[in-house]
Design a protein around this motif. Structure first.
Motif, short mmCIF file in Angstrom:
data_model
loop_
_atom_site.label_atom_id
_atom_site.label_comp_id
_atom_site.label_asym_id
_atom_site.label_seq_id
_atom_site.Cartn_x
_atom_site.Cartn_y
_atom_site.Cartn_z
N UNK A 11 0.82 -1.21 0.00
CA UNK A 11 0.00 0.00 0.00
C UNK A 11 0.85 1.26 0.00
N UNK A 12 2.03 1.19 0.56
CA UNK A 12 2.95 2.30 0.43
C UNK A 12 3.38 2.45 -1.03
N UNK A 13 3.57 1.32 -1.71
CA UNK A 13 3.98 1.32 -3.12
C UNK A 13 2.90 1.93 -4.01
N UNK A 14 1.64 1.63 -3.72
CA UNK A 14 0.55 2.04 -4.60
C UNK A 14 -0.24 3.25 -4.11
N UNK A 15 0.12 3.81 -2.98
CA UNK A 15 -0.72 4.86 -2.38
C UNK A 15 -0.98 6.03 -3.34
N UNK A 16 0.01 6.37 -4.15
CA UNK A 16 -0.15 7.51 -5.06
C UNK A 16 -0.37 7.06 -6.51
N UNK A 17 -0.65 5.77 -6.70
CA UNK A 17 -0.86 5.25 -8.06
C UNK A 17 -2.31 4.89 -8.35
N UNK A 18 -3.02 4.41 -7.35
CA UNK A 18 -4.44 4.08 -7.55
C UNK A 18 -5.14 4.04 -6.20
#
Length: 613
Positions: free
Chosen positions: A527-534
């Motif tokens: 979720x840190x990886x994707x927090x600003x992606x989707x």
């Protein structure tokens, strides 16, 4: 006399000295307690606060299976409660839905490939389990039996009745291990392969089954310590991939069409097509070239079915002798171009072996070499080109690096790491990663002692990195789908070199599987990886879709994003607990443990928040 004159002075200093000593003792006691708390020990105040905030206890999480359990709503405030989807979505596969698929060209099976809904078309509800759903049989019984209520489709029992794929018995399906091209059973078929391929000694560990049916080949390879991943398109035969995963066999919805398979080059030790109906000679051999891309130097390709043994079957297949003879000759020519050597042909089976390097290749004509790297696999078009062998310095060297036999290769440094192909990863950091994950998994098992047992057969790691989690939980009772996100470092090749399986995926989209196909989902830093992606909500709803009722989720992430995740998950019929890192409450990384509640679709559908019967 002198002592008498000094007595009053001593009396004045005595209490001051005493208080000074006591003060120093208290100071050093407090200092020592504070220092110890930095290592997760001794800070009773912090530990009490943690206990009261529900971060360190999972006593009320029940990991055992239950059925027909009524939902107990949590008293914790929720920002959003997700309602059940309509029961028509019970087998919803967002990126392989039939209605959307029919809008795309049928050429090269494009309509069977991934076609995901737009953001505004995504479902924001919980996919229901069918009425009567039950926890699958534990492995190894699950290999042979599946509850009818879980996959209520009988078409294969009729359509493939004489081939012994699957039989319906009362309220269960039985899988006798048959297949179209192995009427004597999967064991007998594998025995014949093993007369040519060194399956027994650990040389062969990873395998690919193209057009797999109900994946009996992969199911029966497990006891020989071979891990096979299977794929087939959605609805070509009803629910075949769903059956495979329900049995506890690695599988995903996929097709050889116009885009590359979601694997790096040199992944598999063995690949097979058992009457998979893939047109190997079409598009100038593009599909066979794609198999070659993912086949390791020294690996084996098995073809059983058309056109092999065409002299016996040409009438059954309703094709002419001339047509089938020409097809086989074309396959032989393509194999020569790919640097494959034919090792065996008898009856219905032909076996080729890919050369270990290109030093001994004798190609009659120059073939176009592929230029795209492994970084360009996701949604990239297949090309009519041959993936070049990695360079070698001698005729005896294995291109890409020689692998140890399994299980030694599970913890051996992968060649992609030792040769420096993965940036910022060294042999030392690989070893350290293994130590860290052994420690993490030991902590998980203290939380849930069923991890490693047959209770959790199908396991997924959403952000696999080097495969450390999968290696640490390795067991004959389970397998792990190691997912490498397309936006993270490309480590999947090293995972395959360890003798594990996995695939690339973008978690902003739906995964290529049916609902309720994983018992245990793990995620580290997802979720840190994707927090600003989707949208994090979309990822959690997708996790809920593919997680079985009463399955578990374990997530590790930073405290800020984990609090957001916990807040969303609290409205998803998950029992959720947020816990401290195993090294103590001062470590900013937290662990979330969740159990998906048991509930099934309402019948008839209604407007209640609850969808259980």
């Amino acid at each position: 006399m002198g002592s008498k004159h000094n007595l009053p002075a001593n009396r004045n200093r005595g209490p001051i000295s005493l208080f000074a000593v006591i003060g120093l003792c208290l100071f050093f006691y407090i200092l020592g307690a504070w220092q110890r708390s930095g290592f997760g020990k001794g800070d009773s105040i912090a530990m009490e606060i943690t206990r009261l905030s529900n971060c360190n206890t999972v006593k009320d999480l029940n990991f055992e299976t239950h059925h027909s359990i009524k939902i107990v709503e949590s008293t914790e405030p929720k920002t959003k409660v997700f309602k059940p989807c309509d029961k028509k979505y019970t087998d919803y596969t967002p990126c392989q839905e039939q209605d959307r698929a029919m809008k795309f060209p049928r050429e090269n099976m494009i309509y069977r490939e991934r076609h995901c809904p737009a953001v505004d078309e995504k479902l924001h509800c919980l996919i229901p389990a069918p009425k009567g759903y039950m926890t699958p049989f534990p492995w190894p019984k699950g290999r042979d039996y599946v509850h009818y209520a879980n996959v209520p489709y009988k078409s294969l029992t009729v359509e493939k009745a004489n081939q012994h794929w699957v039989e319906f018995q009362g309220n269960v399906f039985k899988f006798p291990g048959g297949g179209t091209m192995f009427p004597q059973g999967a064991d007998a078929y594998i025995d014949e392969l093993a007369s040519v391929i060194p399956i027994a000694d650990g040389s062969i560990r990873t395998a690919l089954d193209t057009g797999c049916g109900v994946a009996s080949w992969g199911a029966y390879l497990f006891k020989r310590n071979v891990l096979a991943i299977s794929f087939a398109p959605r609805d070509n035969h009803e629910a075949q991939i769903q059956f495979a995963l329900e049995r506890g066999v690695p599988a995903f919805i996929g097709v050889l069409g116009s885009i590359r398979l979601p694997f790096p080059s040199r992944s598999f030790d063995m690949a097979q097509c058992s009457r998979c109906l893939i047109p190997w000679t079409s598009n100038e051999g593009m599909y066979l070239m794609e198999v070659d891309r993912v086949l390791r130097p020294g690996g084996y390709w098995i073809l059983s079915g058309p056109p092999i043994n065409w002299k016996t079957y040409y009438q059954t297949w309703k094709r002419s002798k001339e047509d089938l003879n020409a097809e086989q000759k074309k396959i032989e020519q393509l194999a020569e171009q790919l640097c494959w050597e034919k090792k065996y042909e008898k009856g219905d089976i032909a076996i080729w072996r890919k050369k270990e390097n290109d030093k001994s290749c004798k190609r009659k004509k120059a073939a176009k070499s592929c230029e795209a790297s492994d970084e360009d696999v996701w949604y990239q078009k297949m090309e009519t080109c041959i993936t070049p062998f990695p360079e070698v310095t001698s005729d005896e060297e294995v291109a890409g690096g020689k692998l140890k036999k399994f299980p030694a290769r599970l913890f051996a440094v992968p060649p992609r790491i030792s040769s420096g192909l993965i940036p910022d990863v060294t042999a030392e950091s690989f070893e350290e990663d293994n130590k860290i994950w052994k420690k993490h998994v030991a902590a998980y098992k203290r939380i849930n002692n069923l991890i490693g047992s047959p209770r959790y057969r199908n396991v997924m790691d959403m952000n696999a990195n080097l495969g450390g989690f999968a290696a640490a939980v390795h067991s004959k009772n389970s397998w792990v789908m190691n997912v490498v996100p397309t936006i993270s470092k490309n480590t999947l090749g090293a995972i395959y070199e360890r003798g594990l399986v996995g695939m690339y995926h973008d978690w902003c989209e739906g995964f290529s599987t049916y609902p309720r196909t994983y018992d245990f989902i793990h995620g580290n830093g997802v979720f840190d990886l994707y927090e600003n992606n989707c949208n994090l909500e979309d990822i959690l709803l997708e996790m809920d879709r593919i997680l079985r009722p009463e399955g578990i989720v374990i997530l590790r992430d930073g405290v800020d994003v984990m609090n957001k995740v916990k807040k969303i998950a609290a409205g998803m019929r998950w029992d959720v607990k947020l816990m401290d890192h195993e090294d103590g409450p001062l470590v900013p990384e937290k662990i979330m443990v969740a159990v998906k509640q048991y509930w099934v679709a309402s019948n008839p559908p209604d407007n209640r928040t609850s969808g259980d019967e």
